[in-house]
Design a protein around this motif. Structure first.
Motif, short mmCIF file in Angstrom:
data_model
loop_
_atom_site.label_atom_id
_atom_site.label_comp_id
_atom_site.label_asym_id
_atom_site.label_seq_id
_atom_site.Cartn_x
_atom_site.Cartn_y
_atom_site.Cartn_z
N LYS A 183 9.87 5.95 -124.25
CA LYS A 183 8.56 6.58 -124.17
C LYS A 183 8.32 6.91 -122.70
O LYS A 183 8.27 6.02 -121.86
N LYS A 184 8.19 8.20 -122.42
CA LYS A 184 8.04 8.62 -121.03
C LYS A 184 6.63 8.30 -120.54
O LYS A 184 5.64 8.72 -121.15
N LYS A 185 6.55 7.55 -119.45
CA LYS A 185 5.25 7.14 -118.93
C LYS A 185 4.98 7.70 -117.54
O LYS A 185 3.93 7.44 -116.96
N PHE A 186 5.94 8.45 -116.97
CA PHE A 186 5.83 8.95 -115.61
C PHE A 186 5.54 7.81 -114.63
O PHE A 186 4.77 7.94 -113.69
N ALA A 187 6.18 6.68 -114.90
CA ALA A 187 5.97 5.50 -114.05
C ALA A 187 6.84 5.60 -112.80
O ALA A 187 8.00 6.00 -112.87
N VAL A 188 6.27 5.23 -111.67
CA VAL A 188 7.01 5.22 -110.41
C VAL A 188 7.35 3.77 -110.09
O VAL A 188 6.46 2.94 -109.91
N ARG A 189 8.62 3.47 -110.04
CA ARG A 189 9.04 2.12 -109.73
C ARG A 189 10.46 2.15 -109.17
O ARG A 189 11.18 3.13 -109.34
N GLU A 190 10.80 1.11 -108.50
CA GLU A 190 12.16 0.98 -107.97
C GLU A 190 13.01 0.23 -109.00
O GLU A 190 12.62 -0.83 -109.49
N TYR A 191 14.15 0.80 -109.33
CA TYR A 191 15.09 0.15 -110.23
C TYR A 191 16.20 -0.47 -109.40
O TYR A 191 16.95 0.25 -108.73
N SER A 192 16.30 -1.79 -109.42
CA SER A 192 17.46 -2.42 -108.79
C SER A 192 18.69 -2.10 -109.64
O SER A 192 18.58 -1.64 -110.78
N MET B 235 14.40 9.76 -113.52
CA MET B 235 13.50 10.38 -112.55
C MET B 235 13.39 9.56 -111.28
O MET B 235 13.36 10.10 -110.17
N ASN B 236 13.34 8.24 -111.42
CA ASN B 236 13.17 7.40 -110.24
C ASN B 236 14.43 7.29 -109.41
O ASN B 236 14.36 7.07 -108.21
N ARG B 237 15.59 7.47 -110.02
CA ARG B 237 16.82 7.37 -109.25
C ARG B 237 17.33 8.72 -108.77
O ARG B 237 17.84 8.83 -107.64
N TYR B 238 17.19 9.77 -109.61
CA TYR B 238 17.79 11.07 -109.27
C TYR B 238 16.77 12.19 -109.08
O TYR B 238 17.12 13.26 -108.58
N GLY B 239 15.54 11.95 -109.51
CA GLY B 239 14.53 12.99 -109.40
C GLY B 239 14.63 14.01 -110.52
O GLY B 239 15.52 13.97 -111.37
N MET C 46 19.54 15.68 -114.68
CA MET C 46 19.83 16.14 -116.03
C MET C 46 21.25 15.77 -116.43
O MET C 46 21.51 15.29 -117.54
N VAL C 47 22.19 16.00 -115.51
CA VAL C 47 23.60 15.70 -115.81
C VAL C 47 23.81 14.21 -116.00
O VAL C 47 24.49 13.77 -116.93
N GLU C 48 23.23 13.40 -115.12
CA GLU C 48 23.40 11.96 -115.23
C GLU C 48 22.80 11.44 -116.54
O GLU C 48 23.34 10.52 -117.16
#
Length: 699
Positions: A126-135, A178-182, A188-190
């Motif tokens: 579910k897309k939430k447009f959340a901004v967070r850092e993923y370790s 989105m948070n890792r690649y924008g 899209m490819v990833e």
């Protein structure tokens, strides 16, 4: 410049080698023709209506039919839909279930249809447009969660012999991506590769991939990057091509042709869908025309081996290719003033040139242009052929006056010399257009015309080819290239001589790309003029659609590569229509904005309002807002994410209810549709984007 290849050649069409994937009885990839797809727009739970639409699509040439399955109840209806379609004599037409969010719907649908399409951006997400850092640990945990969610579907597809499309959309990437690649082609490819690697881990290979976006530049770059990454990992899966939310009418066809046609010309693509905000039967003729043009270009069924591909590149152009195909950068040019009102430059949009059949056509054309009220789409250059001294004499008559603001372009016959132009009394700058070949006989005329142009403040458009500027087989330098190097760029621009016999082995896109590389090798920054002529057409047809597709493919492909400072569509006999088509192609390629941009999704069973009438209604209210981008989306799946870079969004939130967006932010919820159009206009006014429409023309 990136070192990742994506095509055997960018200068001629050589089809990419892919594995063959069976979708029921229809085979995709390998040596098979480009397959045409479309989608039903009915509520899937209305079985009879969906079957009728599927039959109508098949009867106009659709080879694969997609049906939405937004929930388990709809997915269960695919069983009777499949049975009734087969009973009606269309057992050979495979069905594809379109799945968003719900693995349970996919697991039901896979029992009944030949192919499942999942969107990796929202499958089990579910897309939430959340901004967070993923370790790294967080990211791996997310990948494991996705692995567990999609594995049952993969194993069932493998067991039943079903195909799977991993269909990435630019606007619906997961928060993880989105948070890792924008919000990028790389993201899209990833997103697709994450799912693809899970499939490969289970030994499942009946896969087709897509990288759709409403922006043709993004779509083209994403497909290219996907192919390059797959090649690096030894993957050969076929591609489904499409520009999503292309819109309707001429604009929708142009955007689709730019994105799909550009890739097909590079040898990429095995199945296509043209997504229009119209009844889906109207998508099929456009897709079939694109497929026909592509297959006429393909010079072999499969790409050559690596060493042969290198020879193709070297044979087509020795200096290589400086364009980075994965990042848009406009070619740097030296500024050139054609008139006080028409200047070419690296930061300026491409200019439009319209061709007339003769000097005698000038008077009638001037009247047509005046009647058309072309304030936002002016005639910036007007090209007329000059075949003899009589044509030069005719230019002195009052009837041969060029419209105010239009730079005269004079296409000179080879027999005309600089001395023939001595009597030309031009009070404003003129562009002389002349072909020059590779022989030493072309050197003196080139120098003479360049001298005349510089002395009289005119411009010389040099029509030539990469071959004419390249060294001969024995290593001797090109006399034409030596002369141009000595002349420099002052008062010069270039275009392709499409009549030259030595470019027959490649398409016009490759010819222009090679010419641009020749200019780079010469150290030239002179502007480049893209001309759509009879000789540049691909498998030409007699109708306007064929001319529109050809113009969109050639001009759009080059503009999306960053090439092109002037454009002209010379295949359209009506000068006003040619002018408007040129501007529409520029807008479709994102090269010049002259009107409102509409991002409108095609209808489907998820749609919560009538997209066609709504789009037409909103266009009537807002179509004068130059530079404003408005997205019209039938449901939340094609809502805030799919709108990507739109300024305002009009999105179905519930039956009879509309949500309004500014960018990706919902600012008004559940507005009754009867009020939504007015509320959208008020929202545009609130954000300072509104101007009053022009007064209607007097009768």
């Amino acid at each position: 410049m990136s070192t990742l290849p994506y095509a055997a050649s960018r200068f001629q069409t050589i089809r990419r080698r892919t594995r063959e994937v069976a979708i029921g009885s229809v085979r995709v990839g390998g040596a098979n023709p480009v397959r045409v797809q479309s989608m039903t727009t009915s509520d899937t739970q209305d079985v009879e209506a969906t079957v009728r639409q599927a039959i109508a699509l098949a009867e106009v040439g659709c080879e694969i039919v997609r049906v939405t399955a937004p929930n388990v109840q709809a997915a269960r209806c695919l069983k009777p839909i499949r049975e009734k379609l087969s009973a009606a004599g269309f057992a050979h037409v495979p069905l594809v279930a379109d799945i968003h969010f719900l693995p349970a719907a996919a697991m039901e649908a896979v029992e009944h249809v030949e192919k499942i399409r999942i969107n990796p951006g929202n499958y089990a997400d579910k897309k939430k447009f959340a901004v967070r850092e993923y370790s790294d640990a967080d990211y791996e945990a997310e990948l494991q969660r996705i692995h567990d969610a999609v594995t049952p579907l993969i194993l069932r597809c493998k067991q039943l012999g079903r195909a799977l499309r991993i269909g990435t959309n630019h606007g619906s990437l997961s928060d993880r991506i989105m948070n890792r690649y924008g919000d990028t082609p790389l993201g899209m490819v990833e997103s697709a590769l994450e799912f693809l690697r899970i499939c490969r881990g289970h030994g499942f290979h009946d896969i087709v991939l897509s990288m759709k976006a409403s922006n043709p530049k993004v779509m083209i770059q994403a497909y290219r990057l996907l192919v390059a990454r797959m090649d690096r990992e030894g993957m050969d899966y076929p591609l489904h091509l499409g520009v999503t939310e292309a819109g309707d009418g001429e604009d929708g066809r142009i955007k689709s042709a730019i994105g799909i046609g550009s890739l097909l010309a590079d040898g990429l693509g095995d199945t296509i869908r043209v997504s229009l905000t119209e009844d889906s039967v109207y998508e099929v003729p456009v897709a079939r025309a694109l497929a026909r043009k592509a297959m006429s270009l393909w010079q072999s069924d499969v790409a050559p081996a690596a060493d042969s591909a290198a020879k193709v590149r070297n044979t087509n152009f020795d200096a290589g290719d400086s364009v980075d195909p994965f990042t848009y950068t406009k070619r740097d040019i030296a500024p050139l003033e054609l008139s006080p009102a028409v200047t070419l430059g690296p930061e300026l949009p491409p200019r439009v040139v319209v061709r007339l059949p003769s000097v005698s056509a000038l008077a009638e054309a001037a009247q047509k242009f005046a009647a058309a009220r072309l304030a936002d789409t002016p005639v910036e250059g007007l090209l007329v052929p000059i075949r003899s001294a009589a044509d030069l004499a005719a230019l002195k008559t009052p009837a041969a006056a060029f419209p105010a603001g239009a730079v005269p372009f004079l296409e000179l016959a080879p027999a005309l010399t600089p001395s023939d132009l001595a009597g030309l009394h031009a009070t404003a700058p003129v562009v002389f257009v002349r072909s020059f070949g590779a022989t030493s006989a072309d050197v003196e005329p080139l120098a003479g015309f360049a001298k005349l142009a510089r002395a009289k403040n005119h411009v010389l458009a040099v029509a030539t080819t990469a071959e004419a500027l390249s060294a001969s087989a024995d290593g001797a330098a090109s006399p034409l290239a030596d002369t141009l190097r000595q002349l420099g760029d002052e008062h010069l621009l270039f275009t392709l001589d499409d009549s030259a016999p030595d470019i027959a082995a490649r398409h016009a896109i490759g010819g222009y790309r090679a010419l641009a590389e020749s200019l780079r090798a010469l150290g030239s920054r002179a502007p480049l003029w893209i001309r759509n002529t009879a000789a540049t057409q691909i498998a030409p047809g007699p109708d306007f659609l064929s001319r529109l597709l050809d113009a969109s493919i050639l001009t759009g492909a080059l503009l999306c590569d960053g090439l092109g400072d002037l454009v002209g569509i010379e295949t359209e006999p009506d000068p006003v229509r040619a002018l408007k088509l040129s501007y529409n192609v520029l807008q479709g390629a994102g090269a010049r904005t002259v009107k409102t941009e509409f991002v409108a999704c095609p209808s489907c069973g998820r749609t919560l309002f009538d997209l066609q009438t709504t789009t037409q209604r909103i266009r009537a209210r807002t179509g004068h807002l130059k530079g404003v981008k408005i997205a019209i989306m039938g449901c939340i799946v094609n809502g805030p994410g799919e709108m990507a870079d739109a300024d305002f969004g009009y999105v179905g939130g519930a039956p009879g209810k509309i949500n309004l967006y500014v960018g990706k932010t919902c600012v008004q919820y559940n507005i009754p549709q009867a009020e939504a159009d007015d509320r959208l206009v008020a929202l545009i006014k609130e954000h300072g984007k509104w101007v009053e429409p022009p007064a209607p023309a007097a009768a």
